[in-house]
Design a protein around this motif. Sequence first.
Motif, PDB file in Angstrom:
ATOM      1  N   GLU A  75       0.822  -1.210   0.000  1.00  0.00           N
ATOM      2  CA  GLU A  75       0.000   0.000   0.000  1.00  0.00           C
ATOM      3  C   GLU A  75       0.857   1.260   0.000  1.00  0.00           C
ATOM      4  OE1 GLU A  75      -3.223   0.398  -0.491  1.00  0.00           O
ATOM      5  OE2 GLU A  75      -3.443  -1.756  -0.737  1.00  0.00           O
ATOM      6  N   THR A  76       1.974   1.245   0.725  1.00  0.00           N
ATOM      7  CA  THR A  76       2.885   2.390   0.744  1.00  0.00           C
ATOM      8  C   THR A  76       3.470   2.634  -0.639  1.00  0.00           C
ATOM      9  OG1 THR A  76       3.461   1.988   3.053  1.00  0.00           O
ATOM     10  CG2 THR A  76       5.001   3.305   1.778  1.00  0.00           C
ATOM     11  N   LEU A  77       3.954   1.586  -1.275  1.00  0.00           N
ATOM     12  CA  LEU A  77       4.539   1.710  -2.611  1.00  0.00           C
ATOM     13  C   LEU A  77       3.493   2.138  -3.639  1.00  0.00           C
ATOM     14  CD1 LEU A  77       6.853  -1.426  -2.543  1.00  0.00           C
ATOM     15  CD2 LEU A  77       7.583   0.969  -2.510  1.00  0.00           C
ATOM     16  N   LYS A  78       2.296   1.592  -3.523  1.00  0.00           N
ATOM     17  CA  LYS A  78       1.217   1.934  -4.451  1.00  0.00           C
ATOM     18  C   LYS A  78       0.874   3.421  -4.354  1.00  0.00           C
ATOM     19  CE  LYS A  78      -3.161   0.934  -3.761  1.00  0.00           C
ATOM     20  NZ  LYS A  78      -4.422   0.214  -3.572  1.00  0.00           N
ATOM     21  N   LYS A  79       0.779   3.939  -3.140  1.00  0.00           N
ATOM     22  CA  LYS A  79       0.488   5.365  -2.959  1.00  0.00           C
ATOM     23  C   LYS A  79       1.577   6.228  -3.575  1.00  0.00           C
ATOM     24  CE  LYS A  79      -2.325   4.990   1.174  1.00  0.00           C
ATOM     25  NZ  LYS A  79      -2.368   5.136   2.620  1.00  0.00           N
ATOM     26  N   GLN A  80       2.831   5.816  -3.423  1.00  0.00           N
ATOM     27  CA  GLN A  80       3.932   6.576  -4.015  1.00  0.00           C
ATOM     28  C   GLN A  80       3.849   6.565  -5.538  1.00  0.00           C
ATOM     29  OE1 GLN A  80       7.359   4.667  -2.322  1.00  0.00           O
ATOM     30  NE2 GLN A  80       7.296   5.893  -0.448  1.00  0.00           N
ATOM     31  N   LEU A  81       3.576   5.413  -6.121  1.00  0.00           N
ATOM     32  CA  LEU A  81       3.495   5.301  -7.579  1.00  0.00           C
ATOM     33  C   LEU A  81       2.320   6.068  -8.160  1.00  0.00           C
ATOM     34  CD1 LEU A  81       4.389   1.576  -8.224  1.00  0.00           C
ATOM     35  CD2 LEU A  81       5.598   3.567  -9.116  1.00  0.00           C
ATOM     36  N   LEU A  82       1.220   6.098  -7.453  1.00  0.00           N
ATOM     37  CA  LEU A  82       0.011   6.736  -7.971  1.00  0.00           C
ATOM     38  C   LEU A  82      -0.114   8.202  -7.579  1.00  0.00           C
ATOM     39  CD1 LEU A  82      -2.535   3.820  -7.491  1.00  0.00           C
ATOM     40  CD2 LEU A  82      -1.333   4.500  -9.570  1.00  0.00           C
ATOM     41  N   SER A  83       0.863   8.726  -6.872  1.00  0.00           N
ATOM     42  CA  SER A  83       0.787  10.129  -6.453  1.00  0.00           C
ATOM     43  C   SER A  83       0.965  11.057  -7.656  1.00  0.00           C
ATOM     44  CB  SER A  83       1.848  10.433  -5.397  1.00  0.00           C
ATOM     45  OG  SER A  83       3.116  10.630  -6.015  1.00  0.00           O
ATOM     46  N   GLU A  84       0.574  12.292  -7.485  1.00  0.00           N
ATOM     47  CA  GLU A  84       0.710  13.297  -8.542  1.00  0.00           C
ATOM     48  C   GLU A  84       2.181  13.606  -8.824  1.00  0.00           C
ATOM     49  OE1 GLU A  84      -1.658  14.748 -10.441  1.00  0.00           O
ATOM     50  OE2 GLU A  84      -3.047  13.321  -9.535  1.00  0.00           O
ATOM     51  N   ASN A  85       3.078  13.273  -7.889  1.00  0.00           N
ATOM     52  CA  ASN A  85       4.507  13.549  -8.053  1.00  0.00           C
ATOM     53  C   ASN A  85       5.235  12.515  -8.885  1.00  0.00           C
ATOM     54  OD1 ASN A  85       4.283  15.864  -6.435  1.00  0.00           O
ATOM     55  ND2 ASN A  85       4.502  14.642  -4.585  1.00  0.00           N
ATOM     56  N   THR A  86       4.552  11.406  -9.190  1.00  0.00           N
ATOM     57  CA  THR A  86       5.156  10.344  -9.987  1.00  0.00           C
ATOM     58  C   THR A  86       4.500  10.327 -11.348  1.00  0.00           C
ATOM     59  OG1 THR A  86       5.462   9.045  -7.985  1.00  0.00           O
ATOM     60  CG2 THR A  86       5.676   7.877 -10.065  1.00  0.00           C
ATOM     61  N   MET A  87       5.318  10.456 -12.376  1.00  0.00           N
ATOM     62  CA  MET A  87       4.767  10.476 -13.735  1.00  0.00           C
ATOM     63  C   MET A  87       5.038   9.160 -14.421  1.00  0.00           C
ATOM     64  SD  MET A  87       5.919  14.215 -14.855  1.00  0.00           S
ATOM     65  CE  MET A  87       4.525  15.074 -15.497  1.00  0.00           C
TER      66      MET A  87
END
Length: 87
Positions: A75-87
């Motif tokens: 869940e932590t990694l998923k949130k990082q990947l799907l954040s607006e800061n990750t393209m």
Amino acid sequence: MYEKQRNGKGEHYSIGGMKFLKYKIVNTEPLKIVDIGESKDGETSSVSYIPGSTFKGAVINKLVIKYKNDTARFETLKKQLLSENTM
């Protein structure tokens, strides 16, 4: 253009401070990625590139498999990947 950098973890690239990874991808079979914006009346059009969302989906799929017994980490990694800061 972009700037190539090396650190202890390998190579990465940046443009204007935004870091990115550079990959070479070879298709082992033909790809068809639908262009929803151009598809109509039951017919589909495909795009001539691989969208970033397709890569994100592939990475998340691998993470599901890798972290199937560690849902908190997934869940932590998923949130990082799907954040607006990750393209």
